[in-house]
Design a protein around this motif. Sequence first.
Motif, PDB file in Angstrom:
ATOM      1  N   ASN A  16      -3.646 -14.100  -4.364  1.00  0.00           N
ATOM      2  CA  ASN A  16      -4.479 -13.131  -3.677  1.00  0.00           C
ATOM      3  C   ASN A  16      -3.744 -11.830  -3.376  1.00  0.00           C
ATOM      4  N   VAL A  17      -2.434 -11.808  -3.593  1.00  0.00           N
ATOM      5  CA  VAL A  17      -1.643 -10.604  -3.341  1.00  0.00           C
ATOM      6  C   VAL A  17      -1.503  -9.826  -4.643  1.00  0.00           C
ATOM      7  N   PRO A  18      -2.048  -8.602  -4.713  1.00  0.00           N
ATOM      8  CA  PRO A  18      -1.926  -7.818  -5.946  1.00  0.00           C
ATOM      9  C   PRO A  18      -0.511  -7.293  -6.138  1.00  0.00           C
ATOM     10  N   HIS A  51      -4.232  -5.321  -9.124  1.00  0.00           N
ATOM     11  CA  HIS A  51      -4.164  -4.126  -8.300  1.00  0.00           C
ATOM     12  C   HIS A  51      -5.350  -4.034  -7.350  1.00  0.00           C
ATOM     13  N   GLU A  52      -5.203  -3.141  -6.379  1.00  0.00           N
ATOM     14  CA  GLU A  52      -6.279  -2.729  -5.498  1.00  0.00           C
ATOM     15  C   GLU A  52      -6.180  -1.225  -5.302  1.00  0.00           C
ATOM     16  N   ALA A 100      -2.599  -1.762   2.888  1.00  0.00           N
ATOM     17  CA  ALA A 100      -2.151  -2.182   1.561  1.00  0.00           C
ATOM     18  C   ALA A 100      -1.531  -3.575   1.599  1.00  0.00           C
ATOM     19  N   ALA A 101      -1.845  -4.378   0.582  1.00  0.00           N
ATOM     20  CA  ALA A 101      -1.331  -5.748   0.506  1.00  0.00           C
ATOM     21  C   ALA A 101      -0.407  -5.960  -0.687  1.00  0.00           C
ATOM     22  N   MET A 176       6.605   2.548  -3.606  1.00  0.00           N
ATOM     23  CA  MET A 176       7.434   1.944  -2.559  1.00  0.00           C
ATOM     24  C   MET A 176       7.302   0.433  -2.602  1.00  0.00           C
ATOM     25  N   ASP A 177       8.428  -0.227  -2.502  1.00  0.00           N
ATOM     26  CA  ASP A 177       8.439  -1.675  -2.433  1.00  0.00           C
ATOM     27  C   ASP A 177       7.820  -2.139  -1.114  1.00  0.00           C
ATOM     28  N   ARG A 178       7.347  -3.373  -1.074  1.00  0.00           N
ATOM     29  CA  ARG A 178       6.703  -3.913   0.121  1.00  0.00           C
ATOM     30  C   ARG A 178       7.583  -3.780   1.364  1.00  0.00           C
ATOM     31  N   ARG A 179       8.875  -4.016   1.252  1.00  0.00           N
ATOM     32  CA  ARG A 179       9.722  -3.952   2.439  1.00  0.00           C
ATOM     33  C   ARG A 179       9.889  -2.521   2.933  1.00  0.00           C
TER      34      ARG A 179
END
Length: 332
Positions: A16-18, A51-52, A100-101, A176-179
Amino acid sequence: MSTPTFLSRGTAPDQNVPTLSIIVPMFNEEEVLPVLFERLGQFLDQLGESHEIICVNDGSTDATARILAAAHERDDRIKVLNFSRNFGKEIALTAGLDAAAGEAVVPIDADLQDPPELIETFLEKWREGFDVVYAVRRHRDSDTAMKRWTARKFYQVINRLSGVPIPANTGDFRLMDRRVVQAVGQLREHNRFMKGLFAWVGFRHTEVAYDRPERAAGQTKFNYWRLWNFALDGITGFSTVPLRIAGYVGMLTALAAIIYGVFLISRTLVYGVDVPGYASLMVAVLLIGGLQLVVLGVIGEYLGRLYAEAQKRPLYIVESSLGFEPLDGHSS
């Protein structure tokens, strides 16, 4: 706040995480939206990454909200946040980052001056291990001479005043990376200069050069007055040097006044009472008064920002949303 760790970038452990979240802040962009969704959709389909697309409608008064609703009906990967009023691009971008996910997040302008095709290069650099990949304009030939000069001077000034180097000729267009997104999400000040915040959090970064095209449609919402206020937010948000300069100006002015006072007393003792001229008196009064107003103005800029932070109001209010639950504004 815990930071998820992925074994390999681009492969989300949760289906579920794009892989990719595209954030598009917009205000009265009805003319360009059909072109945006066509071009962005074709590119993302060819790219083949999950993606989203998060569209943040920043209080538009035209048909933007209606067009976004229709786009969401056609493709549920297009998600929409409708603000209750216009909060400004920096706040709209913040709301997109909050929502954003994806493992990687890319803000992009709705006018297509940020070419979507560059995202493929961003992803390549990201998978090489870079946490931030930002786009740098090769030249600014499309700008007026005045805008090129002011942009150059702005970056020179802010990089001299600020302890955080901000790359010149960059915008919000970057991966940008998630972190990194989570780190930026912890910074909740109201007067936001996003390019400065992106630089402040650090992480491993690299640049990609590109040529910025003309707007695909519509008119720019920025003018010189808004750009001036934007620059002021950047300087006051990342440096206290203007306050220090104001203090130095005050001290030098006071020192000059003391020296001049000693001179007048000495001259009176030697030559007797002398009637000063009206012109010199008025010049001194206006000079001191003007300097006081300048110093008070600088102090007022910082006090105004402290006042906004002390109110602890939410950064934004989401009136409605499509694709996820409405988000509350954050104040800390």
